[in-house]
Design a protein around this motif. Structure first.
Motif, short mmCIF file in Angstrom:
data_model
loop_
_atom_site.label_atom_id
_atom_site.label_comp_id
_atom_site.label_asym_id
_atom_site.label_seq_id
_atom_site.Cartn_x
_atom_site.Cartn_y
_atom_site.Cartn_z
N LEU A 287 0.80 -1.23 0.00
CA LEU A 287 0.00 0.00 0.00
C LEU A 287 0.83 1.27 0.00
O LEU A 287 0.30 2.36 -0.22
CB LEU A 287 -0.93 0.02 1.23
CG LEU A 287 -1.85 -1.19 1.39
CD1 LEU A 287 -2.66 -1.09 2.67
CD2 LEU A 287 -2.78 -1.32 0.18
N ALA A 288 2.10 1.16 0.28
CA ALA A 288 2.99 2.33 0.34
C ALA A 288 4.40 1.85 -0.01
O ALA A 288 4.69 0.66 0.10
CB ALA A 288 2.95 2.93 1.75
N PRO A 289 5.27 2.77 -0.44
CA PRO A 289 6.61 2.32 -0.86
C PRO A 289 7.36 1.64 0.29
O PRO A 289 7.46 2.19 1.39
CB PRO A 289 7.31 3.61 -1.32
CG PRO A 289 6.46 4.74 -0.86
CD PRO A 289 5.09 4.22 -0.65
N GLU A 290 7.85 0.44 0.02
CA GLU A 290 8.48 -0.41 1.03
C GLU A 290 9.56 0.32 1.82
O GLU A 290 10.32 1.13 1.28
CB GLU A 290 9.11 -1.63 0.35
CG GLU A 290 10.23 -1.25 -0.63
CD GLU A 290 10.83 -2.49 -1.30
OE1 GLU A 290 10.07 -3.25 -1.92
OE2 GLU A 290 12.06 -2.68 -1.21
N ARG B 131 15.73 0.03 -8.27
CA ARG B 131 14.34 -0.42 -8.22
C ARG B 131 13.47 0.51 -7.38
O ARG B 131 12.33 0.79 -7.76
CB ARG B 131 14.26 -1.86 -7.67
CG ARG B 131 12.82 -2.42 -7.65
CD ARG B 131 12.80 -3.86 -7.16
NE ARG B 131 13.23 -3.99 -5.77
CZ ARG B 131 12.43 -3.88 -4.71
NH1 ARG B 131 11.15 -3.64 -4.86
NH2 ARG B 131 12.93 -4.02 -3.49
N THR B 132 13.97 0.98 -6.25
CA THR B 132 13.08 1.70 -5.33
C THR B 132 13.47 3.16 -5.09
O THR B 132 12.97 3.78 -4.13
CB THR B 132 13.00 0.97 -3.96
OG1 THR B 132 14.32 0.89 -3.41
CG2 THR B 132 12.42 -0.42 -4.11
N GLY C 119 9.76 7.26 -3.34
CA GLY C 119 8.32 7.01 -3.34
C GLY C 119 7.68 7.04 -4.72
O GLY C 119 6.69 6.35 -4.96
N GLY C 120 8.24 7.87 -5.61
CA GLY C 120 7.62 8.06 -6.93
C GLY C 120 7.53 6.79 -7.75
O GLY C 120 6.61 6.62 -8.54
N TRP C 121 8.48 5.87 -7.57
CA TRP C 121 8.45 4.60 -8.32
C TRP C 121 7.19 3.81 -7.98
O TRP C 121 6.69 3.04 -8.80
CB TRP C 121 9.69 3.74 -8.00
CG TRP C 121 9.68 3.21 -6.59
CD1 TRP C 121 10.13 3.86 -5.48
CD2 TRP C 121 9.17 1.95 -6.14
NE1 TRP C 121 9.93 3.09 -4.35
CE2 TRP C 121 9.34 1.91 -4.74
CE3 TRP C 121 8.59 0.86 -6.78
CZ2 TRP C 121 8.95 0.82 -3.95
CZ3 TRP C 121 8.20 -0.23 -6.01
CH2 TRP C 121 8.39 -0.25 -4.61
N PHE C 122 6.69 4.01 -6.75
CA PHE C 122 5.55 3.23 -6.28
C PHE C 122 4.25 3.86 -6.77
O PHE C 122 3.40 3.17 -7.34
CB PHE C 122 5.57 3.18 -4.75
CG PHE C 122 4.49 2.32 -4.17
CD1 PHE C 122 4.67 0.95 -4.03
CD2 PHE C 122 3.29 2.88 -3.74
CE1 PHE C 122 3.66 0.16 -3.50
CE2 PHE C 122 2.28 2.09 -3.21
CZ PHE C 122 2.47 0.73 -3.09
#
Ligand code: G3P
Ligand code: MG
Length: 249
Positions: free
Chosen positions: A21-24, A63-64, A85-88
């Motif tokens: 639900l949110a960036p790991e 990746r993140t 966060g933008g990747w997510f």
């Protein structure tokens, strides 16, 4: 011996926070897990080039984050300028890779128990364990529930055993290795954290009968969670702990 309730306050552990639900491994992910009623979160700790303990999963930035290259080559200051966060999703643009201190503060603020996974970059195993444990120890008082320290790295767990003997430990494995009894004794772990790779009730029973707790990663299907818990697993790691809690009732 450390009781199970001390190791796992509830059977559902938020994996990298609530990473569905949110960036790991960001503060947003840990806050989400807390909002969704998780009592415990797992996260991955490693070092920057300038030896700051951070919470981050991969060896590389691609990746993140919007950065590139190995995490172990970037300073904490440079890392703080990256978007994690933008990747997510665009809603999380601007989220930062948190320091370990920030994550421990966040967990304490939200009354979240923690499973701190030592995730050293290559060739920095002992150093990572030493710095991460020293950083966590500074923030811990004797009255606090101790963090559960886990790692795939036996060398990292040996450092934890020697530097923080009273903090519980878990050996992470994909499958049950042939020498698990021997390693559990050497590292004095209280639990095995097993991958859900066709994990059978017989395997769970074998480990439990040996006196060790079992937590299983990563399980996102509520039916499978029910099956594993009924088979004797003490906890599961889930990317959406709120959904699993709801499904379990
Ligand atoms: O600690 C459980 C799980 O997180 C281990 O695998 O790759 O997600 O860190 P990984
Ligand atoms: Mg992990």
């Amino acid at each position: 011996p450390i009781g199970l309730a001390t190791l796992y306050p509830s059977p559902v552990i938020g994996h990298r926070g609530a990473c569905a639900l949110a960036p790991e491994n960001t503060l947003a992910s840990f806050r989400q897990a807390a909002r969704d009623g998780a009592a415990m979160v797992e996260f991955d700790a490693k070092l920057t080039a300038d030896n700051r303990a951070i919470v981050f999963h991969d060896d590389d930035l691609e990746r993140t984050t919007d950065g590139t290259g190995p995490v172990q080559d970037i300073t904490f200051e440079a890392l703080s300028g990256l978007d994690a966060g933008g990747w997510f999703s665009p809603a999380f643009q601007g989220a930062q890779v948190p320091s370990l201190e920030e994550v421990l503060d966040c967990a304490q603020d939200h009354d979240l128990a923690i499973n701190l996974e030592l995730k050293p970059c290559p060739n920095r195993v002992e150093e990572t364990a030493r710095v991460v444990l020293a950083t966590a120890a500074l923030q811990w008082s004797a009255d606090d529930r101790p963090p559960l320290i886990s790692s795939f790295s036996r060398a990292a767990l040996a450092v934890a055993r020697d530097l923080a003997p009273s903090w519980p430990r878990a050996l992470l494995c994909d499958n049950l290795p042939d020498d698990w009894r021997e390693q559990a004794a050497i590292l004095r772990v209280q639990a095995l954290h097993l991958g859900d790779v066709e994990l059978s009730p017989a395997t769970i029973a074998q480990v439990k009968n040996h006196g060790l707790a079992v937590a299983v990663w990563t399980v996102n299907d509520p039916e499978r969670v029910r099956f594993l818990l009924a088979a004797g697993a003490d906890a599961v790691f889930s990317d959406d702990p709120g959904a699993i809690r709801k499904a379990l009732g």
